[in-house]
Write a protein that holds these residues in place. Structure first.
Motif, PDB file in Angstrom:
ATOM      1  N   LEU A  34       0.834  -1.206   0.000  1.00  0.00           N
ATOM      2  CA  LEU A  34       0.000   0.000   0.000  1.00  0.00           C
ATOM      3  C   LEU A  34       0.870   1.258   0.000  1.00  0.00           C
ATOM      4  CD1 LEU A  34      -3.017  -0.544   2.437  1.00  0.00           C
ATOM      5  CD2 LEU A  34      -3.116   0.339   0.095  1.00  0.00           C
ATOM      6  N   ILE A  35       1.877   1.279   0.853  1.00  0.00           N
ATOM      7  CA  ILE A  35       2.759   2.445   0.941  1.00  0.00           C
ATOM      8  C   ILE A  35       3.468   2.679  -0.387  1.00  0.00           C
ATOM      9  CG2 ILE A  35       4.855   3.326   2.057  1.00  0.00           C
ATOM     10  CD1 ILE A  35       3.892   1.780   4.607  1.00  0.00           C
ATOM     11  N   LYS A  36       3.938   1.607  -0.994  1.00  0.00           N
ATOM     12  CA  LYS A  36       4.608   1.707  -2.283  1.00  0.00           C
ATOM     13  C   LYS A  36       3.641   2.195  -3.369  1.00  0.00           C
ATOM     14  CE  LYS A  36       7.245  -1.086  -5.591  1.00  0.00           C
ATOM     15  NZ  LYS A  36       7.700  -2.474  -5.935  1.00  0.00           N
ATOM     16  N   LYS A  37       2.400   1.750  -3.315  1.00  0.00           N
ATOM     17  CA  LYS A  37       1.389   2.162  -4.288  1.00  0.00           C
ATOM     18  C   LYS A  37       1.185   3.674  -4.281  1.00  0.00           C
ATOM     19  CE  LYS A  37      -3.508   1.387  -5.429  1.00  0.00           C
ATOM     20  NZ  LYS A  37      -4.749   0.666  -5.035  1.00  0.00           N
ATOM     21  N   TYR A  38       1.307   4.277  -3.118  1.00  0.00           N
ATOM     22  CA  TYR A  38       1.140   5.727  -3.000  1.00  0.00           C
ATOM     23  C   TYR A  38       2.418   6.492  -3.359  1.00  0.00           C
ATOM     24  CZ  TYR A  38      -3.502   5.723  -0.864  1.00  0.00           C
ATOM     25  OH  TYR A  38      -4.855   5.614  -0.639  1.00  0.00           O
ATOM     26  N   GLY A  39       3.467   5.768  -3.719  1.00  0.00           N
ATOM     27  CA  GLY A  39       4.720   6.408  -4.094  1.00  0.00           C
ATOM     28  C   GLY A  39       5.563   6.836  -2.909  1.00  0.00           C
ATOM     29  N   PHE A  40       5.307   6.237  -1.751  1.00  0.00           N
ATOM     30  CA  PHE A  40       6.017   6.584  -0.526  1.00  0.00           C
ATOM     31  C   PHE A  40       6.954   5.452  -0.099  1.00  0.00           C
ATOM     32  CE2 PHE A  40       2.053   9.218   0.603  1.00  0.00           C
ATOM     33  CZ  PHE A  40       2.637  10.414   0.186  1.00  0.00           C
ATOM     34  N   THR A  41       7.706   5.726   0.938  1.00  0.00           N
ATOM     35  CA  THR A  41       8.500   4.692   1.599  1.00  0.00           C
ATOM     36  C   THR A  41       8.480   4.975   3.100  1.00  0.00           C
ATOM     37  OG1 THR A  41      10.615   3.514   1.612  1.00  0.00           O
ATOM     38  CG2 THR A  41      10.716   5.912   1.453  1.00  0.00           C
ATOM     39  N   ALA A  90      -6.770   0.873   8.439  1.00  0.00           N
ATOM     40  CA  ALA A  90      -6.698   2.338   8.550  1.00  0.00           C
ATOM     41  C   ALA A  90      -5.684   2.956   7.596  1.00  0.00           C
ATOM     42  CB  ALA A  90      -6.342   2.722   9.985  1.00  0.00           C
ATOM     43  N   LEU A  91      -4.746   2.152   7.111  1.00  0.00           N
ATOM     44  CA  LEU A  91      -3.615   2.677   6.361  1.00  0.00           C
ATOM     45  C   LEU A  91      -3.992   3.456   5.100  1.00  0.00           C
ATOM     46  CD1 LEU A  91      -0.568   2.927   6.373  1.00  0.00           C
ATOM     47  CD2 LEU A  91      -0.423   0.716   5.210  1.00  0.00           C
ATOM     48  N   PRO A  92      -4.934   2.998   4.267  1.00  0.00           N
ATOM     49  CA  PRO A  92      -5.277   3.799   3.082  1.00  0.00           C
ATOM     50  C   PRO A  92      -5.732   5.212   3.429  1.00  0.00           C
ATOM     51  CG  PRO A  92      -6.161   1.591   2.881  1.00  0.00           C
ATOM     52  CD  PRO A  92      -5.657   1.703   4.271  1.00  0.00           C
ATOM     53  N   ASP A  93      -6.534   5.359   4.467  1.00  0.00           N
ATOM     54  CA  ASP A  93      -6.991   6.689   4.869  1.00  0.00           C
ATOM     55  C   ASP A  93      -5.832   7.525   5.414  1.00  0.00           C
ATOM     56  OD1 ASP A  93      -9.618   6.212   4.130  1.00  0.00           O
ATOM     57  OD2 ASP A  93     -10.205   5.512   6.131  1.00  0.00           O
ATOM     58  N   ILE A  94      -4.913   6.892   6.132  1.00  0.00           N
ATOM     59  CA  ILE A  94      -3.734   7.608   6.637  1.00  0.00           C
ATOM     60  C   ILE A  94      -2.882   8.099   5.467  1.00  0.00           C
ATOM     61  CG2 ILE A  94      -1.569   7.357   7.911  1.00  0.00           C
ATOM     62  CD1 ILE A  94      -3.043   5.306   9.713  1.00  0.00           C
ATOM     63  N   LEU A  95      -2.677   7.246   4.490  1.00  0.00           N
ATOM     64  CA  LEU A  95      -1.872   7.621   3.321  1.00  0.00           C
ATOM     65  C   LEU A  95      -2.563   8.703   2.512  1.00  0.00           C
ATOM     66  CD1 LEU A  95      -0.701   4.044   2.282  1.00  0.00           C
ATOM     67  CD2 LEU A  95       0.676   5.819   3.397  1.00  0.00           C
ATOM     68  N   LYS A 135      -0.936  12.435   1.745  1.00  0.00           N
ATOM     69  CA  LYS A 135      -0.790  12.950   0.381  1.00  0.00           C
ATOM     70  C   LYS A 135      -1.562  14.247   0.203  1.00  0.00           C
ATOM     71  CE  LYS A 135       0.400  10.653  -3.002  1.00  0.00           C
ATOM     72  NZ  LYS A 135       0.757   9.817  -4.152  1.00  0.00           N
ATOM     73  N   LYS A 136      -2.822  14.301   0.656  1.00  0.00           N
ATOM     74  CA  LYS A 136      -3.647  15.496   0.480  1.00  0.00           C
ATOM     75  C   LYS A 136      -3.150  16.676   1.301  1.00  0.00           C
ATOM     76  CE  LYS A 136      -7.822  12.890  -0.709  1.00  0.00           C
ATOM     77  NZ  LYS A 136      -9.148  12.417  -0.251  1.00  0.00           N
ATOM     78  N   SER A 137      -2.422  16.398   2.385  1.00  0.00           N
ATOM     79  CA  SER A 137      -1.901  17.468   3.231  1.00  0.00           C
ATOM     80  C   SER A 137      -0.561  18.013   2.734  1.00  0.00           C
ATOM     81  CB  SER A 137      -1.725  16.958   4.669  1.00  0.00           C
ATOM     82  OG  SER A 137      -2.961  16.556   5.223  1.00  0.00           O
ATOM     83  N   GLY A 138      -0.067  17.440   1.643  1.00  0.00           N
ATOM     84  CA  GLY A 138       1.204  17.897   1.106  1.00  0.00           C
ATOM     85  C   GLY A 138       2.400  17.429   1.895  1.00  0.00           C
ATOM     86  N   LEU A 139       2.191  16.400   2.725  1.00  0.00           N
ATOM     87  CA  LEU A 139       3.287  15.813   3.490  1.00  0.00           C
ATOM     88  C   LEU A 139       3.955  14.704   2.682  1.00  0.00           C
ATOM     89  CD1 LEU A 139       1.422  15.599   6.916  1.00  0.00           C
ATOM     90  CD2 LEU A 139       3.293  17.173   6.363  1.00  0.00           C
TER      91      LEU A 139
END
Length: 235
Positions: A72-79, A212-217, A221-225
């Motif tokens: 999931l984290i990788k899908k959002y382009g994060f690490t 909960a992770l998808p909503d956290i991610l 992302k939406k907060s610009g973090l």
């Protein structure tokens, strides 16, 4: 007269003790003397002037949720950073290699999850260095020298060992308490409420944390973090 003198003395003692306690409480969490007598050299957050945050995923159990969380984290382009227990890592080398191949940071969470405050010097040293050697052998490279103390327990022995071996002690600025409260909405609120740059968010691989992770991610992302590793967050 004696009663008055005794009463005055007792009051003075209470005032002095109260001032000492207040002083300890006021300085806790920084580079200070903690209530157990050790100089607190732990880091509780990263760079507050950045937009970087980290989900510190501490792993001793919940194996079935580790890779789904990573995907999931990788899908959002994060690490982010996984702090792994040595005994868990010894049984899950293939998962460690997959996390490493996907760019996740793998850090040290002690071998048997012994609490530093209850562990003597030699056992504490083994906790850290045995895990280090295992990660190095599994990943075929020197692991990052970050140590997350089990249960957030701190001791002077632990700080001395970490300093002697080039480790930074990592605590957290936010705790989802997901090991106790099996409620995805509660995990979400504790993770993101007033989230700011430099936050280190403690969590574990559980079913409700994964939920909960998808909503956290989405929130990040939406907060610009930017969700990133502990090492990058500290820079």
């Amino acid at each position: 007269m004696k009663e008055k003198f005794f009463s005055h003395t007792v009051c003075n003692v209470i005032i002095v003790v109260s001032l000492v306690i207040l002083s300890l409480v006021a300085t806790a969490g920084g580079d200070s003397v903690s209530v157990f007598g050790a100089k607190n050299e732990a880091l509780y957050n990263g760079n507050r002037d950045s937009r970087k945050v980290t989900l510190m995923i501490n792993v001793y159990w919940g194996t079935e949720f580790v890779l789904p969380m990573a995907e999931l984290i990788k899908k959002y382009g994060f690490t982010t950073t996984f702090f792994v227990g040595g005994s868990w890592a010894d049984d899950n080398g293939d998962i460690l290699k997959m996390l490493d191949a996907d760019g996740f940071e793998i850090a040290n969470h002690g071998y048997f999850h012994l609490e530093p405050e209850k562990t003597d010097y030699n056992k504490q040293r083994d906790e850290i260095l045995m895990t280090q050697k295992l990660l190095e052998a599994t990943l075929n490279k020197e692991p990052v020298k970050l140590f997350a103390p089990p249960s957030g327990s701190l001791s002077q022995n632990m700080f001395d060992i970490c300093r002697e071996n080039g480790y930074k002690v990592i605590m957290w600025s936010r705790d989802t308490v997901d090991w106790r409260d099996k409620d995805s909405s509660l995990v979400y609120r504790r993770a993101v409420n007033n989230m700011q740059g430099g936050d280190l968010v403690l969590m574990h691989p559980t079913a409700h944390t994964l939920q909960a992770l998808p909503d956290i991610l989405d929130y990040i992302k939406k907060s610009g973090l930017i969700l990133t590793t502990v090492s990058d967050n500290l820079s």
